[in-house]
Design an enzyme around this catalytic site. Structure first.
Site, PDB file in Angstrom:
ATOM      1  N   ASP A  13      19.665  -8.214  22.133  1.00  0.00           N
ATOM      2  CA  ASP A  13      18.321  -7.719  21.776  1.00  0.00           C
ATOM      3  C   ASP A  13      18.661  -6.419  21.754  1.00  0.00           C
ATOM      4  O   ASP A  13      18.450  -5.752  22.578  1.00  0.00           O
ATOM      5  CB  ASP A  13      17.298  -8.251  22.878  1.00  0.00           C
ATOM      6  CG  ASP A  13      16.090  -7.720  22.378  1.00  0.00           C
ATOM      7  OD1 ASP A  13      15.843  -6.790  21.631  1.00  0.00           O
ATOM      8  OD2 ASP A  13      15.364  -8.005  23.211  1.00  0.00           O
ATOM      9  N   PHE A  31      12.802 -10.492  28.523  1.00  0.00           N
ATOM     10  CA  PHE A  31      11.807  -9.905  27.927  1.00  0.00           C
ATOM     11  C   PHE A  31      10.587 -10.930  27.375  1.00  0.00           C
ATOM     12  O   PHE A  31      11.019 -12.113  27.116  1.00  0.00           O
ATOM     13  CB  PHE A  31      12.062  -9.324  26.716  1.00  0.00           C
ATOM     14  CG  PHE A  31      11.053  -8.317  25.865  1.00  0.00           C
ATOM     15  CD1 PHE A  31      10.889  -7.154  26.664  1.00  0.00           C
ATOM     16  CD2 PHE A  31      10.443  -8.586  24.828  1.00  0.00           C
ATOM     17  CE1 PHE A  31       9.637  -6.438  25.900  1.00  0.00           C
ATOM     18  CE2 PHE A  31       9.393  -7.888  24.267  1.00  0.00           C
ATOM     19  CZ  PHE A  31       9.117  -6.733  24.810  1.00  0.00           C
ATOM     20  N   THR A  32       9.246 -10.497  27.441  1.00  0.00           N
ATOM     21  CA  THR A  32       8.301 -11.442  27.269  1.00  0.00           C
ATOM     22  C   THR A  32       8.277 -12.465  25.996  1.00  0.00           C
ATOM     23  O   THR A  32       8.467 -13.733  26.249  1.00  0.00           O
ATOM     24  CB  THR A  32       6.965 -10.692  27.192  1.00  0.00           C
ATOM     25  OG1 THR A  32       7.028  -9.789  26.202  1.00  0.00           O
ATOM     26  CG2 THR A  32       6.447 -10.062  28.471  1.00  0.00           C
ATOM     27  N   PHE A  60      -0.900 -11.018  29.386  1.00  0.00           N
ATOM     28  CA  PHE A  60      -1.294  -9.586  29.450  1.00  0.00           C
ATOM     29  C   PHE A  60      -1.910  -8.842  28.193  1.00  0.00           C
ATOM     30  O   PHE A  60      -2.513  -7.916  28.456  1.00  0.00           O
ATOM     31  CB  PHE A  60       0.138  -8.619  29.756  1.00  0.00           C
ATOM     32  CG  PHE A  60       1.059  -8.808  28.736  1.00  0.00           C
ATOM     33  CD1 PHE A  60       1.984  -9.954  28.687  1.00  0.00           C
ATOM     34  CD2 PHE A  60       1.458  -8.007  27.777  1.00  0.00           C
ATOM     35  CE1 PHE A  60       3.131 -10.244  27.824  1.00  0.00           C
ATOM     36  CE2 PHE A  60       2.155  -8.137  26.754  1.00  0.00           C
ATOM     37  CZ  PHE A  60       3.083  -9.031  26.839  1.00  0.00           C
ATOM     38  N   ARG A  92       3.341  -3.766  33.944  1.00  0.00           N
ATOM     39  CA  ARG A  92       4.524  -4.485  33.784  1.00  0.00           C
ATOM     40  C   ARG A  92       4.867  -5.258  35.084  1.00  0.00           C
ATOM     41  O   ARG A  92       5.471  -4.599  35.938  1.00  0.00           O
ATOM     42  CB  ARG A  92       5.792  -3.831  33.367  1.00  0.00           C
ATOM     43  CG  ARG A  92       5.793  -3.272  31.947  1.00  0.00           C
ATOM     44  CD  ARG A  92       6.434  -4.123  30.874  1.00  0.00           C
ATOM     45  NE  ARG A  92       5.383  -4.970  30.458  1.00  0.00           N
ATOM     46  CZ  ARG A  92       5.425  -5.476  29.270  1.00  0.00           C
ATOM     47  NH1 ARG A  92       6.331  -5.413  28.483  1.00  0.00           N
ATOM     48  NH2 ARG A  92       4.408  -6.434  28.857  1.00  0.00           N
ATOM     49  N   TYR A 128       9.949  -8.874  -6.002  1.00  0.00           N
ATOM     50  CA  TYR A 128       9.797  -9.914  -4.983  1.00  0.00           C
ATOM     51  C   TYR A 128      11.212 -10.125  -4.288  1.00  0.00           C
ATOM     52  O   TYR A 128      11.537 -10.407  -3.404  1.00  0.00           O
ATOM     53  CB  TYR A 128       9.388 -11.302  -5.660  1.00  0.00           C
ATOM     54  CG  TYR A 128       9.087 -12.299  -4.588  1.00  0.00           C
ATOM     55  CD1 TYR A 128       8.069 -12.421  -3.875  1.00  0.00           C
ATOM     56  CD2 TYR A 128      10.332 -13.311  -4.557  1.00  0.00           C
ATOM     57  CE1 TYR A 128       7.975 -13.443  -2.873  1.00  0.00           C
ATOM     58  CE2 TYR A 128      10.034 -14.323  -3.494  1.00  0.00           C
ATOM     59  CZ  TYR A 128       9.050 -14.139  -2.634  1.00  0.00           C
ATOM     60  OH  TYR A 128       8.744 -15.235  -1.690  1.00  0.00           O
ATOM     61  N   LYS A 143      11.372   0.372  17.803  1.00  0.00           N
ATOM     62  CA  LYS A 143      11.772   1.274  18.854  1.00  0.00           C
ATOM     63  C   LYS A 143      12.857   1.892  18.279  1.00  0.00           C
ATOM     64  O   LYS A 143      12.438   2.969  17.579  1.00  0.00           O
ATOM     65  CB  LYS A 143      12.468   0.295  20.054  1.00  0.00           C
ATOM     66  CG  LYS A 143      11.995  -1.065  20.091  1.00  0.00           C
ATOM     67  CD  LYS A 143      10.512  -0.938  20.766  1.00  0.00           C
ATOM     68  CE  LYS A 143       9.490  -2.218  20.674  1.00  0.00           C
ATOM     69  NZ  LYS A 143      10.115  -3.260  21.025  1.00  0.00           N
TER      70      LYS A 143
HETATM   71  C1  LIG Z   1       9.581  -4.832  21.539  1.00  0.00           C
HETATM   72  C2  LIG Z   1      10.691  -5.808  21.931  1.00  0.00           C
HETATM   73  C3  LIG Z   1      11.035  -7.060  21.294  1.00  0.00           C
HETATM   74  C4  LIG Z   1       9.839  -7.677  20.583  1.00  0.00           C
HETATM   75  O1  LIG Z   1       9.988  -6.797  19.277  1.00  0.00           O
HETATM   76  P1  LIG Z   1       8.790  -6.820  18.181  1.00  0.00           P
HETATM   77  O2  LIG Z   1       8.947  -5.862  17.305  1.00  0.00           O
HETATM   78  O3  LIG Z   1       7.357  -6.381  19.185  1.00  0.00           O
HETATM   79  O4  LIG Z   1       8.244  -8.211  17.940  1.00  0.00           O
HETATM   80  C5  LIG Z   1      11.948  -7.676  21.667  1.00  0.00           C
HETATM   81  N1  LIG Z   1      12.662  -7.170  22.774  1.00  0.00           N
HETATM   82  C6  LIG Z   1      12.343  -5.941  23.365  1.00  0.00           C
HETATM   83  C7  LIG Z   1      13.613  -5.559  24.494  1.00  0.00           C
HETATM   84  C8  LIG Z   1      11.502  -5.368  23.108  1.00  0.00           C
HETATM   85  O5  LIG Z   1      11.447  -4.145  23.595  1.00  0.00           O
END
Ligand SMILES: *Cc1c(COP(=O)(O)O)cnc(C)c1O
Length: 469
Positions: free
Chosen positions: A216, A125-126, A450, A383, A73, A259
């Site tokens: 980010d 970004f969304t 979306f 997009r 844990y 990513k």
């Molecule tokens: C995918 C992504 C996020 C969010 O990350 P998640 O792992 O999907 O929660 C934030 N910013 C960018 C640019 C992304 O491509």
């Protein structure tokens, strides 16, 4: 001498068979899915270019790491391996794991944004914008104008416009700027990088006003490759070194490890700021889990730690970018309008140009993504108008300038023959583009629409079949 082919610096050890479907079956599937590629079942997809998020193929080293998960844990050994990887590769002392990128965005926005404060970004970004708005912040786009023009060949379309940023600071006052949230290889602009020069300028400007920069950092390594390729003085530097320099300009980073980091799930927030780290530690327990696991299993932390070392291999990152470019150049050579320069993780088709006869209110990008699926079993993502959502105050479509279909390449997953299949499908649809009808909305959720909105074609067509009365 002719330019020689550079192939992948890895070979295939295990395969995952794919289901082959008929056009009839795919037409049925797209109606069932409400013409939303998010609602298709993955097993009905042949080549999945929906996203590069969490879809990477892990290496044998990463798979081996899964067996070394220490599922304690608290204080798991794998956490310390992750901490060391982040310290060595990103150069941040403190790291707090989270279940995925948005978990880190949530914590960061809650800690750093006071209601009514502004958060300038290079485009949006969304999930990031959603977290800014939920924390009471106001998102402002300060990307350079070139980023909104899909045909503009600017090599660094992810750059921040200094003038836009400085006027915002003057207009609202530096104390009302929570921080600048800057994304490398801006997804919504077509995977476009910012330059180190631009970053330095933004850092100088924010230093004058005492404003922080948060990255980010999701696609930072891909951005670093473009810096190596396009910016003077970087050609001979390893990507690993460029990344360290870039990270040196940030106060903190939020990271979606799905990513760059070559894992299927995970994320983290990293910083050298002890105060921010303490706040993160307090909040992460509430929403994610203890600060040494943040919603991840020990084995996930281990795969992540190993992925961080693998992502900065120059041969790997070169072959990744080269594959994206291979797909883009094939499509482009046939005259299909795409966003240029070709970005780091995806090829973006300009659906407004592709389907000139369909007005944006009839969702041309959504229609094209659906048609691609029916044509070849290739799954892509809209997009544009659907992803951009509605303005929370006016309730109107944001009607973004860019109306794109994204063909996103998972890391280390597909061969260039898969890229050929996708390219040929795009090209054939382009030749028969008059057949593709616009769509109407039949159902819309209030947030991040979306993911689940449903549509129907406005008229009968060869690709989608007759419209049901
Ligand atoms: C995918 C992504 C996020 C969010 O990350 P998640 O792992 O999907 O929660 C934030 N910013 C960018 C640019 C992304 O491509």
């Amino acid at each position: 001498m002719k330019k020689r082919t550079v192939a992948e610096p890895y070979k295939i050890k295990m395969v995952e068979p794919l289901k082959m479907t008929t056009r009839e079956e795919r037409r049925h599937n797209i109606w069932e899915a409400g013409f939303n590629t998010f609602l298709l079942r993955s097993e009905d997809v042949y080549i999945d270019l929906l996203t590069d998020s969490g879809t990477s193929a892990m290496s044998d080293q990463q798979w081996a790491g899964l067996m070394l998960g220490d599922e304690a844990y608290a204080g798991s050994r794998n956490f310390y391996n992750l901490e060391r990887a982040v310290q060595e590769i990103y150069g941040f002392r403190y790291v707090v794991p989270v279940h995925q990128g948005r978990g880190g965005e949530h914590l960061t926005a809650r800690i750093k944004i006071q209601p009514g404060q502004y958060v300038p970004m290079n485009m949006y970004f969304t999930t990031t914008r959603e977290h800014i708005e939920r924390a009471g912040g106001i998102f402002v786009d300060v990307i350079i104008d070139e980023a909104h023009d899909p045909q503009n060949e600017h090599p660094f379309k992810g750059n921040i416009d200094r003038v836009k940023l400085e006027s915002l600071i003057h207009e609202v006052g530096p104390e009302r700027i929570a921080y600048i949230w800057m994304a490398p290889c801006v997804n919504m602009a077509g995977g476009q990088p910012f330059s180190m020069g631009n970053l330095r300028q933004v850092r100088d400007l924010t230093d004058q006003y005492g404003i922080e920069i948060v990255f980010d950092a999701t696609r930072a390594v891909e951005n670093c490759y473009f810096i190596k390729e396009r910016e003077a003085g970087y050609a001979d530097k390893p990507v690993r070194q460029i990344l360290r320099e870039m990270m040196g300009y940030a106060d903190a980073i939020t990271m979606s490890s799905k990513k760059d980091n070559l894992v299927n799930i995970g994320g983290f927030v990293a910083t050298n700021d002890e105060e921010f780290y303490q706040s993160l530690r307090e909040l992460v327990v509430v929403y994610e889990g203890l600060h040494t696991y943040g919603g991840l299993a020990g084995r996930d932390l281990e795969a992540l730690a190993r992925g961080i070392y693998e992502m900065v291999d120059d041969h790997y990152i070169y072959s990744r970018i080269a594959q994206v470019r291979y797909l883009g150049e094939r499509i482009q050579a046939a005259g299909v309008p795409i966003v240029v320069p070709i970005g780091g993780h995806a090829v973006f088709i300009d659906a407004k140009q592709f389907l000139r006869n369909i007005p944006q209110d009839e969702y041309p990008a959504q229609a094209l993504a659906a048609a691609l699926y029916v044509d070849s079993g290739v799954r892509t993502m809209e997009r544009g108008n659907v992803s951009a959502g509605r303005d929370p105050h006016t309730g109107k479509h944001r009607s973004p300038k860019l109306e794109l279909v994204r063909l996103t390449i998972p890391r280390r997953v597909y061969t260039n023959l898969h890229m050929d299949v996708a390219a040929e499908s795009v090209i054939e649809l382009f030749e028969k583009r008059e057949d593709i009808p616009g769509l109407k909305r039949v159902d819309e959720p209030p947030q991040l629409r979306f993911f689940s909105a449903r549509f129907e074609p406005l008229r009968s067509s060869e690709v989608f079949g007759p419209v049901k009365q």
